[in-house]
Design an enzyme around this catalytic site. Structure first.
Site, PDB file in Angstrom:
ATOM      1  N   ARG A 161       0.824  -1.203   0.000  1.00 37.77           N
ATOM      2  CA  ARG A 161       0.000   0.000   0.000  1.00 37.77           C
ATOM      3  C   ARG A 161       0.863   1.259   0.000  1.00 37.77           C
ATOM      4  O   ARG A 161       2.020   1.227   0.373  1.00 37.77           O
ATOM      5  CB  ARG A 161      -0.932   0.008   1.214  1.00 37.77           C
ATOM      6  CG  ARG A 161      -2.137  -0.909   1.038  1.00 37.77           C
ATOM      7  CD  ARG A 161      -3.070  -0.862   2.226  1.00 37.77           C
ATOM      8  NE  ARG A 161      -2.457  -1.452   3.398  1.00 37.77           N
ATOM      9  CZ  ARG A 161      -1.954  -0.775   4.411  1.00 37.77           C
ATOM     10  NH1 ARG A 161      -2.003   0.550   4.414  1.00 37.77           N
ATOM     11  NH2 ARG A 161      -1.419  -1.406   5.426  1.00 37.77           N
TER      12      ARG A 161
ATOM     13  N   LYS B 100      -8.367  -2.256   1.586  1.00 38.73           N
ATOM     14  CA  LYS B 100      -8.193  -1.388   2.738  1.00 38.73           C
ATOM     15  C   LYS B 100      -8.902  -0.039   2.548  1.00 38.73           C
ATOM     16  O   LYS B 100      -9.262   0.609   3.524  1.00 38.73           O
ATOM     17  CB  LYS B 100      -6.708  -1.193   3.044  1.00 38.73           C
ATOM     18  CG  LYS B 100      -6.092  -2.394   3.802  1.00 38.73           C
ATOM     19  CD  LYS B 100      -6.856  -2.663   5.088  1.00 38.73           C
ATOM     20  CE  LYS B 100      -6.049  -3.381   6.156  1.00 38.73           C
ATOM     21  NZ  LYS B 100      -5.857  -4.804   5.919  1.00 38.73           N
TER      22      LYS B 100
ATOM     23  N   HIS C 158      -9.524  -3.644  13.075  1.00 39.47           N
ATOM     24  CA  HIS C 158      -8.490  -4.302  12.264  1.00 39.47           C
ATOM     25  C   HIS C 158      -8.055  -5.529  13.042  1.00 39.47           C
ATOM     26  O   HIS C 158      -7.046  -5.531  13.744  1.00 39.47           O
ATOM     27  CB  HIS C 158      -7.318  -3.345  12.027  1.00 39.47           C
ATOM     28  CG  HIS C 158      -6.303  -3.878  11.051  1.00 39.47           C
ATOM     29  ND1 HIS C 158      -4.987  -3.532  11.070  1.00 39.47           N
ATOM     30  CD2 HIS C 158      -6.444  -4.760  10.016  1.00 39.47           C
ATOM     31  CE1 HIS C 158      -4.342  -4.161  10.092  1.00 39.47           C
ATOM     32  NE2 HIS C 158      -5.206  -4.914   9.442  1.00 39.47           N
TER      33      HIS C 158
ATOM     34  N   SER D  22       0.037  -5.026  10.398  1.00 37.62           N
ATOM     35  CA  SER D  22       0.386  -5.923   9.318  1.00 37.62           C
ATOM     36  C   SER D  22       1.539  -6.851   9.712  1.00 37.62           C
ATOM     37  O   SER D  22       2.555  -6.396  10.237  1.00 37.62           O
ATOM     38  CB  SER D  22       0.787  -5.074   8.113  1.00 37.62           C
ATOM     39  OG  SER D  22       0.955  -5.911   7.013  1.00 37.62           O
TER      40      SER D  22
ATOM     41  N   LYS E  78      -2.412 -11.894  12.581  1.00 37.53           N
ATOM     42  CA  LYS E  78      -3.879 -11.985  12.616  1.00 37.53           C
ATOM     43  C   LYS E  78      -4.371 -13.163  11.769  1.00 37.53           C
ATOM     44  O   LYS E  78      -5.170 -13.974  12.218  1.00 37.53           O
ATOM     45  CB  LYS E  78      -4.525 -10.683  12.079  1.00 37.53           C
ATOM     46  CG  LYS E  78      -4.290  -9.474  12.953  1.00 37.53           C
ATOM     47  CD  LYS E  78      -4.997  -8.235  12.423  1.00 37.53           C
ATOM     48  CE  LYS E  78      -4.524  -7.812  11.049  1.00 37.53           C
ATOM     49  NZ  LYS E  78      -3.100  -7.463  10.982  1.00 37.53           N
ATOM     50  N   THR E  79      -3.891 -13.216  10.524  1.00 38.75           N
ATOM     51  CA  THR E  79      -4.344 -14.282   9.631  1.00 38.75           C
ATOM     52  C   THR E  79      -3.803 -15.631  10.097  1.00 38.75           C
ATOM     53  O   THR E  79      -4.549 -16.613  10.199  1.00 38.75           O
ATOM     54  CB  THR E  79      -3.904 -13.999   8.180  1.00 38.75           C
ATOM     55  OG1 THR E  79      -4.437 -12.734   7.788  1.00 38.75           O
ATOM     56  CG2 THR E  79      -4.394 -15.067   7.220  1.00 38.75           C
TER      57      THR E  79
ATOM     58  N   ASP F  80      -9.184 -10.381   9.118  1.00 43.62           N
ATOM     59  CA  ASP F  80      -8.591  -9.032   9.065  1.00 43.62           C
ATOM     60  C   ASP F  80      -9.504  -7.863   9.428  1.00 43.62           C
ATOM     61  O   ASP F  80      -9.025  -6.884   9.967  1.00 43.62           O
ATOM     62  CB  ASP F  80      -8.020  -8.802   7.659  1.00 43.62           C
ATOM     63  CG  ASP F  80      -7.018  -7.663   7.591  1.00 43.62           C
ATOM     64  OD1 ASP F  80      -6.007  -7.717   8.301  1.00 43.62           O
ATOM     65  OD2 ASP F  80      -7.250  -6.709   6.832  1.00 43.62           O
TER      66      ASP F  80
ATOM     67  N   ARG G 293       1.449 -12.398  -1.367  1.00 43.34           N
ATOM     68  CA  ARG G 293       0.141 -12.568  -0.731  1.00 43.34           C
ATOM     69  C   ARG G 293      -0.737 -13.569  -1.465  1.00 43.34           C
ATOM     70  O   ARG G 293      -0.642 -13.724  -2.679  1.00 43.34           O
ATOM     71  CB  ARG G 293      -0.614 -11.235  -0.741  1.00 43.34           C
ATOM     72  CG  ARG G 293      -0.024 -10.164   0.131  1.00 43.34           C
ATOM     73  CD  ARG G 293      -0.622 -10.206   1.512  1.00 43.34           C
ATOM     74  NE  ARG G 293      -0.065  -9.184   2.375  1.00 43.34           N
ATOM     75  CZ  ARG G 293      -0.522  -8.908   3.584  1.00 43.34           C
ATOM     76  NH1 ARG G 293      -1.569  -9.572   4.071  1.00 43.34           N
ATOM     77  NH2 ARG G 293       0.042  -7.991   4.317  1.00 43.34           N
TER      78      ARG G 293
HETATM   79  N1  LIG Z   1       5.362 -16.642  16.335  1.00 47.48           N
HETATM   80  C1  LIG Z   1       4.673 -16.250  15.280  1.00 47.48           C
HETATM   81  N2  LIG Z   1       3.381 -15.894  15.412  1.00 47.48           N
HETATM   82  C2  LIG Z   1       2.687 -15.459  14.348  1.00 47.48           C
HETATM   83  N3  LIG Z   1       3.180 -15.364  13.094  1.00 47.48           N
HETATM   84  C3  LIG Z   1       4.460 -15.732  12.910  1.00 47.48           C
HETATM   85  C4  LIG Z   1       5.260 -16.181  13.977  1.00 47.48           C
HETATM   86  N4  LIG Z   1       6.476 -16.468  13.494  1.00 47.48           N
HETATM   87  C5  LIG Z   1       6.461 -16.213  12.187  1.00 47.48           C
HETATM   88  N5  LIG Z   1       5.248 -15.775  11.792  1.00 47.48           N
HETATM   89  C6  LIG Z   1       4.889 -15.365  10.414  1.00 47.48           C
HETATM   90  O1  LIG Z   1       4.483 -14.013  10.471  1.00 47.48           O
HETATM   91  C7  LIG Z   1       3.518 -13.757   9.464  1.00 47.48           C
HETATM   92  C8  LIG Z   1       2.237 -13.213  10.065  1.00 47.48           C
HETATM   93  O2  LIG Z   1       1.468 -12.697   9.008  1.00 47.48           O
HETATM   94  P1  LIG Z   1      -0.096 -12.591   8.944  1.00 47.48           P
HETATM   95  O3  LIG Z   1      -0.520 -12.827   7.539  1.00 47.48           O
HETATM   96  O4  LIG Z   1      -0.750 -13.408   9.973  1.00 47.48           O
HETATM   97  O5  LIG Z   1      -0.219 -11.046   9.264  1.00 47.48           O
HETATM   98  P2  LIG Z   1      -1.499 -10.190   9.541  1.00 47.48           P
HETATM   99  O6  LIG Z   1      -1.473  -9.746  10.960  1.00 47.48           O
HETATM  100  O7  LIG Z   1      -2.677 -10.947   9.097  1.00 47.48           O
HETATM  101  O8  LIG Z   1      -1.191  -8.925   8.628  1.00 47.48           O
HETATM  102  P3  LIG Z   1      -2.042  -8.139   7.515  1.00 47.48           P
HETATM  103  O9  LIG Z   1      -2.964  -7.233   8.250  1.00 47.48           O
HETATM  104  O10 LIG Z   1      -1.025  -7.426   6.741  1.00 47.48           O
HETATM  105  O11 LIG Z   1      -2.764  -9.155   6.698  1.00 47.48           O
HETATM  106  C9  LIG Z   1       3.264 -15.058   8.756  1.00 47.48           C
HETATM  107  O12 LIG Z   1       4.061 -15.082   7.614  1.00 47.48           O
HETATM  108  C10 LIG Z   1       3.731 -16.088   9.788  1.00 47.48           C
HETATM  109  O13 LIG Z   1       4.156 -17.283   9.193  1.00 47.48           O
HETATM  110  O1  LIG Z   2      -3.553  -3.871   3.350  1.00 52.19           O
HETATM  111  C1  LIG Z   2      -2.708  -4.689   2.994  1.00 52.19           C
HETATM  112  O2  LIG Z   2      -2.010  -4.575   2.018  1.00 52.19           O
HETATM  113  C2  LIG Z   2      -2.536  -5.910   3.798  1.00 52.19           C
HETATM  114  C3  LIG Z   2      -3.091  -5.775   5.121  1.00 52.19           C
HETATM  115  O3  LIG Z   2      -3.988  -6.481   5.479  1.00 52.19           O
HETATM  116  C4  LIG Z   2      -2.538  -4.736   6.006  1.00 52.19           C
HETATM  117  O4  LIG Z   2      -1.560  -4.080   5.642  1.00 52.19           O
HETATM  118  O5  LIG Z   2      -3.077  -4.583   7.105  1.00 52.19           O
HETATM  119 CA   LIG Z   3      -3.841 -10.840   7.108  1.00 53.33          CA
HETATM  120 MN   LIG Z   4      -4.645  -6.138   7.502  1.00 49.89          MN
END
Ligand SMILES: Nc1ncnc2c1ncn2[C@@H]1O[C@H](COP(=O)(O)OP(=O)(O)OP(=O)(O)O)[C@@H](O)[C@H]1O
Ligand SMILES: O=C([O-])CC(=O)C(=O)O
Ligand SMILES: [Ca+2]
Ligand SMILES: [Mn+2]
Length: 667
Positions: free
Chosen positions: A185, A330, A349, A367, A371-372, A386, A451
């Site tokens: 972004r 977003k 979020h 990010s 979360k995911t 998310d 992604r």
């Molecule tokens: N201890 C841990 N706990 C959680 N995630 C971990 C850990 N160690 C490594 N990771 C890695 O960190 C990343 C977490 O990314 P995730 O997609 O869950 O982010 P998100 O919070 O959903 O962000 P976004 O809002 O950008 O989607 C993953 O690639 C995961 O494999």
């Molecule tokens: O928005 C994006 O590109 C991915 C995301 O979920 C974040 O950054 O929170």
């Molecule tokens: Ca996510």
């Molecule tokens: Mn997000």
């Protein structure tokens, strides 16, 4: 009989008829077509009007989409209305007319009949007004804009592969695609129209994500985007929903130039049934994604060729100069962050899942904090990964899909996400083997922010409809690059608010453009880039809801242990999962706790399946002086960040405000 060259003559005439009158021949049944085109048209079965022609809808029908009082209209009239509505969306504001629109791919000549489209485009006829001037005002008004609306994933695959360079089918059937120059972004290019209403309502100024623009500039950019889209051979239109809470569902229309964008939004928004689509009517919000086309840098307010412009009064968003699909997702989230709090609903979020007994957990975090990863839990039902709403009725997912980070994705560690990467899934910016099309998830040649976007039902234990009761646990995720926050701490309400408003993490490289190294970041409400109102508004709502429904707050560090980034290591995912299990099961509610210095966090002394020594981070550092130094350094950053909030009252309760101020680091 031998021919002059000695070869047996090939029998070309007549087939051997057996005595009983039956043809014994190995040739196939006669073809029911006279020409190749006819043959091809046989291949695609025309759907009966009542059965789906588009993507098989995945959203269950609740109630009837048809009003019993609705006047029955014919297929053709419906088609005309739909085309008129899309033409209206694409209207130039200065010329005050919509383009001539016609459904279908212009390249698919001769297919129109097979697809059942009227041979004379009805929308075209609409524009042949008797009073219209005999000479068209511009070349663009002479041409049709072909619309490909709500295509199925299969159709979008074909469009992408045929027309978009960098589109490939991976070995598991996902659509690999490139988002272009932007692979994350662009928060510094997100502008919001400041008018009388938004000047009052929104958060402006220091720390705010809302960079102001005026209405006129918005209209200039909108015109530029619409003209660009209408100049194309065809555009994609998605009519979809946001929010699984039926009372607060929002209708969105996304107009874009790429099949990639259309498939991404097909996956990420809630997919209407065919019935719902027929009665879709006018959208509540429209996105014009002209991402391949830059904004004009001579236009006022433009500081780069990228601009993501939100106009709340017009309920429109214009995207130029970035093809990163996350901007649409977003961008809509920002809209929900405005609309929902107006209705007393908190937008979050956060990820969200539910145990078999109905216990709901929210996972807040910036990010890359997990979360995911952590809401996708084989033992629990996934409500969403998310974006959520918390209303008086409980929680609801805003989206219809998930958007998982793929860097270093491993089947053993994240099996559900791994298995979701199949036909229909959009895989952004990954690298794969030229021949086998096997993806190398460790390869960050294109970007760190690779992604996968997939419909939520690709996760086997998705909870559909994606709604649930009030949360029991509120988990704040931080990926601490300093390695000094404990892997888990139990928070009181004031601490939960303090950390929620602070929104700390080490931003992991990639998701926001230009971030190459992890660095400490504070982002109010774990999503300052998306919130529209002042952070204290959301915080007050969260405090009220947590109090009312008795939710417990937790701070989980999914980041470093045993040293800061570069020295220590990221906490192992299986340990974090055990910690999360202990929160869900209630084990951590009854554990023994000790208090940490500086941050004053309550940390458990033991957790099933987790080595006890890692629970207090100091134990994992060999250099204790370095630990203390980093602890104080981070504490100082928290204090400094919070200064701006010290003059705000949170909710109506000034005692809560005082408690929150006191809940930060103390030294
Ligand atoms: N201890 C841990 N706990 C959680 N995630 C971990 C850990 N160690 C490594 N990771 C890695 O960190 C990343 C977490 O990314 P995730 O997609 O869950 O982010 P998100 O919070 O959903 O962000 P976004 O809002 O950008 O989607 C993953 O690639 C995961 O494999
Ligand atoms: O928005 C994006 O590109 C991915 C995301 O979920 C974040 O950054 O929170
Ligand atoms: Ca996510
Ligand atoms: Mn997000």
């Amino acid at each position: 009989m031998a021919t002059p060259n000695g070869l047996a003559r090939i029998e070309t005439t007549g087939k051997k008829k057996q005595d009983n009158g039956v043809w014994y021949d190995d040739s196939s049944a006669p073809v029911r077509a006279q020409t190749i085109d006819e043959l091809h048209s046989l291949q695609r079965k025309r759907s009966a009007p009542s059965t789906p022609k588009r993507s098989a809808p995945t959203t269950p029908i609740k109630g009837g989409a048809h009003s019993p009082f609705a006047v029955a209209i014919s297929e053709e009239e419906r088609h005309t209305q739909q085309m008129q509505s899309i033409s209206a969306s694409l209207a130039s504001l200065t010329r005050e007319t919509g383009p001539k629109v016609v459904k279908g791919d212009p390249a698919a000549k001769g297919e129109a009949a097979a697809q059942g489209a009227p041979s004379t485009p009805r929308a075209h006829q609409q524009h042949r007004h008797p009073a219209a001037p005999a000479i068209a005002v511009s070349d663009s008004s002479l041409k049709f804009t072909h619309v490909l609306n709500n295509l199925s994933p299969a159709e979008l695959y074909e469009q992408a592969i045929k027309y978009e360079k960098g589109s490939f089918i991976t070995s598991t059937g996902a659509l690999a695609t490139l988002s272009g120059a932007k692979t994350g972004r662009s928060p510094r290019d997100k502008r919001v129209v400041k008018d009388e209403v938004t000047a009052q309502d929104l958060w402006w100024g220091k720390g705010s994500p809302n960079i102001e623009m005026d209405e006129k500039t918005f209209l200039i950019n909108r015109e530029r985007a619409v003209d660009y889209l209408n100049s194309l051979e065809k555009v994609f239109v998605n009519d979809q929903y946001l929010n699984w809470d039926p009372e607060n569902r929002i209708k969105v229309r996304i107009i874009s130039a790429r099949a990639y964008h259309s498939l991404f939004m097909h996956n990420m928004c809630i997919r209407p049934t065919d019935e719902e689509l027929e009665d879709f009517g006018t959208p509540d919000f429209t996105i014009y994604n002209a991402g391949q086309f830059p904004c004009n840098r001579y236009t006022h307010y433009m500081t780069s060729s990228t601009s993501i412009d939100l106009n709340l009064a017009r309920r429109e968003m214009v995207i130029m100069g970035t093809q990163y699909a996350g901007e649409m997702k977003k961008g809509l989230f920002g809209v929900m962050h405005y609309l929902m709090p107006k209705r007393g609903i908190l937008s979050l979020h956060s990820g969200c899942n539910m145990g078999k007994d109905g216990d709901v957990a929210l996972f807040f975090g910036l990010s890359g904090t997990g979360k995911t990863t952590l809401s996708t839990d084989h033992n629990r039902l996934l409500i969403g990964d998310d974006e959520h709403c918390w209303s008086d009725n409980g929680v609801s997912n805003i989206e219809g899909g998930c958007y998982a980070k793929c860097i270093d994705l491993a089947q053993e560690k994240e099996p559900d996400i791994w298995n979701a990467i199949k036909f229909g899934t959009v895989l952004e910016n990954v690298v794969f083997d030229e021949h086998t099309r096997e993806v190398d998830y460790a390869d960050n040649s294109v970007t760190e922010n690779t992604r996968a976007a997939y419909p939520i039902e690709y996760i086997p234990n998705a909870k559909i409809p994606c709604v649930g009761p009030h949360p029991k646990n509120v988990i704040l995720l931080a990926c601490d690059a300093f390695g000094v926050l404990p892997p888990v701490s139990k928070l009181n309400l004031a601490q939960t608010m303090y950390h929620f408003i602070s929104g700390y993490t080490a931003l992991v490289a990639g998701t926001e453009d230009g971030i190459k190294e992890p660095q400490a970041t504070f982002s109010a409400c774990f999503g300052a880039a998306f919130i529209m109102l002042h952070p204290t508004k959301y915080a007050a709502m969260l405090a009220e809801k947590m109090q009312k429904y008795g939710a417990t707050g937790w701070l989980v560090n999914t980041g470093w242990s045993g040293g800061r980034y570069g020295v220590g290591k990221r906490i192992r995912l299986p340990y974090t999962r055990k910690i999360i299990d202990a929160i869900h099961s209630g084990e951590l509610l009854t554990a023994n706790y000790q208090k940490t210095e500086v941050f004053g966090l309550e940390i458990p002394t033991e957790i099933n399946g987790v080595p006890s020594e890692i629970l207090d981070p100091i134990n994992t550092w060999t250099d204790k002086a370095a630990y203390k130094e980093n602890l104080l350094r981070l504490g100082g950053l928290f204090k400094k960040n919070f200064e701006v909030f010290a003059s705000y009252k949170i909710g109506d309760d000034s005692s809560l405000t005082d408690e929150i101020l006191a809940a930060g680091p103390n030294f």
